[in-house]
Write an enzyme that holds these catalytic residues in place. Structure first.
Site, mmCIF file in Angstrom:
data_model
loop_
_atom_site.group_PDB
_atom_site.id
_atom_site.type_symbol
_atom_site.label_atom_id
_atom_site.label_comp_id
_atom_site.label_asym_id
_atom_site.label_seq_id
_atom_site.Cartn_x
_atom_site.Cartn_y
_atom_site.Cartn_z
ATOM 1 N N THR A 121 0.944 -1.292 0.055
ATOM 2 C CA THR A 121 0.008 0.069 -0.035
ATOM 3 C C THR A 121 1.021 1.068 -0.096
ATOM 4 O O THR A 121 1.617 1.322 1.082
ATOM 5 C CB THR A 121 -0.849 -0.030 1.109
ATOM 6 O OG1 THR A 121 -1.663 -1.281 1.233
ATOM 7 C CG2 THR A 121 -1.866 1.234 1.542
ATOM 8 N N ASN A 165 -9.683 1.448 2.483
ATOM 9 C CA ASN A 165 -9.484 1.156 3.529
ATOM 10 C C ASN A 165 -10.196 2.380 4.692
ATOM 11 O O ASN A 165 -10.575 2.306 5.829
ATOM 12 C CB ASN A 165 -8.122 1.104 4.011
ATOM 13 C CG ASN A 165 -7.627 -0.317 3.936
ATOM 14 O OD1 ASN A 165 -8.293 -1.293 3.508
ATOM 15 N ND2 ASN A 165 -6.222 -0.549 4.036
ATOM 16 N N CYS A 207 -3.168 -1.750 9.090
ATOM 17 C CA CYS A 207 -3.949 -0.956 8.045
ATOM 18 C C CYS A 207 -4.506 0.443 8.455
ATOM 19 O O CYS A 207 -4.119 1.447 7.835
ATOM 20 C CB CYS A 207 -4.554 -1.993 7.146
ATOM 21 S SG CYS A 207 -3.568 -3.485 6.520
HETATM 22 C C1 UDX Z 1 -8.316 -4.340 6.685
HETATM 23 C C2 UDX Z 1 -9.136 -4.155 5.330
HETATM 24 O O1 UDX Z 1 -10.096 -4.890 5.624
HETATM 25 C C3 UDX Z 1 -8.289 -4.941 4.277
HETATM 26 O O2 UDX Z 1 -9.372 -4.827 2.979
HETATM 27 C C4 UDX Z 1 -6.913 -4.481 3.855
HETATM 28 O O3 UDX Z 1 -6.354 -4.927 2.959
HETATM 29 C C5 UDX Z 1 -6.053 -4.299 4.959
HETATM 30 O O4 UDX Z 1 -6.930 -3.615 6.089
HETATM 31 P P1 UDX Z 1 -7.529 -6.088 8.577
HETATM 32 O O5 UDX Z 1 -6.729 -4.845 9.169
HETATM 33 O O6 UDX Z 1 -6.917 -7.198 8.431
HETATM 34 O O7 UDX Z 1 -8.003 -5.660 6.889
HETATM 35 O O8 UDX Z 1 -8.967 -5.945 9.164
HETATM 36 P P2 UDX Z 1 -10.411 -5.757 9.258
HETATM 37 O O9 UDX Z 1 -11.172 -7.009 9.348
HETATM 38 O O10 UDX Z 1 -10.845 -4.689 8.099
HETATM 39 O O11 UDX Z 1 -10.660 -5.015 10.844
HETATM 40 C C6 UDX Z 1 -9.788 -3.947 11.039
HETATM 41 C C7 UDX Z 1 -10.384 -3.537 12.569
HETATM 42 O O12 UDX Z 1 -11.723 -2.862 12.474
HETATM 43 C C8 UDX Z 1 -10.250 -4.694 13.610
HETATM 44 O O13 UDX Z 1 -9.848 -3.922 14.862
HETATM 45 C C9 UDX Z 1 -11.535 -5.112 13.710
HETATM 46 O O14 UDX Z 1 -12.050 -5.384 15.208
HETATM 47 C C10 UDX Z 1 -12.498 -3.500 13.634
HETATM 48 N N1 UDX Z 1 -13.744 -3.581 13.228
HETATM 49 C C11 UDX Z 1 -14.187 -4.247 12.138
HETATM 50 C C12 UDX Z 1 -14.736 -2.908 14.088
HETATM 51 O O15 UDX Z 1 -14.255 -2.557 15.279
HETATM 52 N N2 UDX Z 1 -16.052 -3.280 13.780
HETATM 53 C C13 UDX Z 1 -16.425 -3.828 12.697
HETATM 54 O O16 UDX Z 1 -17.810 -3.703 12.444
HETATM 55 C C14 UDX Z 1 -15.497 -4.330 11.852
#
Ligand code: UDX
Length: 466
Positions: free
Chosen positions: A120, A228, A280
């Site tokens: 990224t 993101n 991310c």
């Molecule tokens: C993210 C993007 O989803 C992905 O497409 C990108 O390539 C990298 O960043 P990731 O960081 O692995 O992926 O996690 P993600 O599942 O998106 O969750 C990120 C954070 O948001 C976590 O801390 C999760 O607990 C939080 N979250 C997610 C919430 O608090 N509420 C939600 O409804 C969803």
């Protein structure tokens, strides 16, 4: 296709395993000798569901090497998957540029290569990398022929394999047709869903082959940041609504359910909680603001998404203070250290911030996580945290239990047994895993996110009341 992958971190290793499963000829490069040692010994150095199993099947077909010169010259496609850590409010692209430079030094001058950046990176990096490569060729006194493309990845930790085999879309940003064609060819089995699904990863019911979005490099780079940031602000929005729900006796889980049914909004990423962490969202929102600042452009929505997110962690500490009057000398059990379930990743994990704050306020901390204890121990070095592999041990004479990561094993706990062991059975449910009713029936004083104590129940309105 002969593919060289530079960087075997989370994205690079997942990509290597997936491409090898699709019968591509993969050589993966990493300078970290320790990591290469593990990979050569057949051990996957990241915690990701299903990857070890798939790696066992394909690892003999993947060549792991510290040497770019071993991987690149014969490859048709080079994927750059190195890290872009945060530096001075922006993404540090030093490793991407270094990788491109090393690649250009060993390319055959008379062969065509496609070099795709999956890391990224801020808008403009692809074109900058193309210039670096030109300069290296000029210094070598050769013409060279490398097409640079942006191929951002959208993998979610914990669901990385699922997201690789069954993505929503594949994005390619390139100035030349050759690069687009090479990447289309690479992803053909996924674009047409012609591969045999690994037995552990069946094709989801109703899944349709994904579109390939082709665009210019700058738009592809921006698209990744925008995706993101949009998800980050969707979560921050529901967290902001959650705070107001607490003030006006509404239940955010009911609100989220109701608004999520609007197909324009959608139900996903509307779980209020302790806020987002990980490698991310915190970094990418900061990097986007960095790009905006360089262009002297204000982005108040993105700024607010961050403010709301980081305030959310503090809300947990405030809730504990409200419940326990003082935190000094109180024993608090922490359920979950990873930033989300199914990973041992603790980067920007809300749990770490919360633990440090509670210790500062004089609390005694016990912490549990199914897989992230080792990483957390390292990150919390110097903080007096008692780590345990046993959830029960968190509760012995404890004053509060705080659920921070929604691991599956926390979703069906014997609440009654846990509450009984506690001094004051407060449950701060930072992910709204339990309903207030079931927690209270088990003997807990329940405090969720966006659920007031005199909460509204989920029943249909009696029209006669209107
Ligand atoms: C993210 C993007 O989803 C992905 O497409 C990108 O390539 C990298 O960043 P990731 O960081 O692995 O992926 O996690 P993600 O599942 O998106 O969750 C990120 C954070 O948001 C976590 O801390 C999760 O607990 C939080 N979250 C997610 C919430 O608090 N509420 C939600 O409804 C969803």
């Amino acid at each position: 296709m002969k593919v060289a992958i530079i960087g075997t971190g989370y994205v690079g290793l997942t990509t290597a395993v997936v491409l090898a499963t699709l019968n591509h000829d993969v050589t993966a490069v990493d300078t970290d000798k320790g990591k290469l040692g593990l990979l050569h010994a057949g051990k996957v150095p990241i915690h990701e569901p299903g990857i070890q199993n798939l790696f066992d099947k394909v690892r003999h077909t993947i060549c792991f090497t510290p040497d770019v010169a071993e991987a690149v010259p014969e490859a048709e496609l080079i994927l750059i998957t190195v890290g872009t850590p945060l530096k001075n409010g922006g993404a540090n692209t030093r490793f991407v540029k270094q990788a491109a430079l090393e690649v250009a030094q060993v390319c055959h001058p008379d062969r065509h290569y496609t070099l795709a950046i999956k890391s990224t990176v801020p808008t403009g990096t692809n074109r900058h990398v193309a210039k670096i490569i030109e300069k290296v060729f000029a210094a070598r006194g050769v013409r060279g022929n490398v097409s640079v493309a942006s191929n951002p990845e959208f993998l979610q930790e914990g669901l990385a394999l699922q997201g690789s085999f069954y993505p929503d879309r594949i994005v390619v940003g390139a100035d030349c047709e050759e690069a687009v064609n090479t990447l289309r060819c690479l992803y053909q089995p996924i674009l047409e869903q012609t591969f045999d699904s690994p037995s552990s990863l069946p094709r989801p019911a109703g899944y349709q082959p994904p579109p390939m979005v082709t665009t210019d490099p700058n738009s592809a780079e921006m698209l990744k940041y925008a995706a993101n940031t949009f998800l980050a602000l969707k979560i921050s929005f529901i967290n902001e609504i959650a705070g107001l729900c607490e003030k006006v006796s509404a239940d955010v889980t009911e609100v989220a359910r109701g608004i999520g049914l609007d197909s324009r909004i959608g139900p996903r990423f509307l779980n209020a909680g302790v806020g987002w962490g990980g490698s991310c969202y915190p970094k990418d929102t900061a990097a986007l603001l960095g790009v905006a600042a360089q262009s002297e452009y204000a982005m108040p929505i993105t700024e607010a998404a961050r403010t709301v997110n980081f305030r959310q962690r503090g809300r947990i500490v405030e809730k504990l203070q409200d419940a326990l009057i003082t935190l000094k000398g109180k024993t608090i059990g922490i359920l979950g250290l990873a930033f989300k379930p199914n990973t041992d990743d603790i980067r920007e994990a809300p749990a770490l911030y919360i633990i440090r704050q509670l210790i500062k306020e004089g609390a005694n901390i016990r912490a549990h996580d199914p897989v992230a204890i080792q990483n957390a121990r390292h990150a919390l070095n110097g903080f007096p945290v008692v780590f345990t592999n046993n959830v029960c041990e968190l509760t012995h004479k404890a004053d509060a239990l705080v659920l921070i990561t929604d691991w599956e094993e926390y979703q069906n706990m014997d609440l009654k047994a846990l509450a009984k062991r506690m001094n004051t059975p407060f449950l701060i449910d930072g992910r709204n895993v339990y309903t207030p009713q079931e927690a209270e029936a088990a003997g807990f004083h329940y405090i969720g996110i966006g659920r007031s104590s005199d909460r509204v129940r989920s029943y249909a309105f009696d029209k006669s009341e209107l």
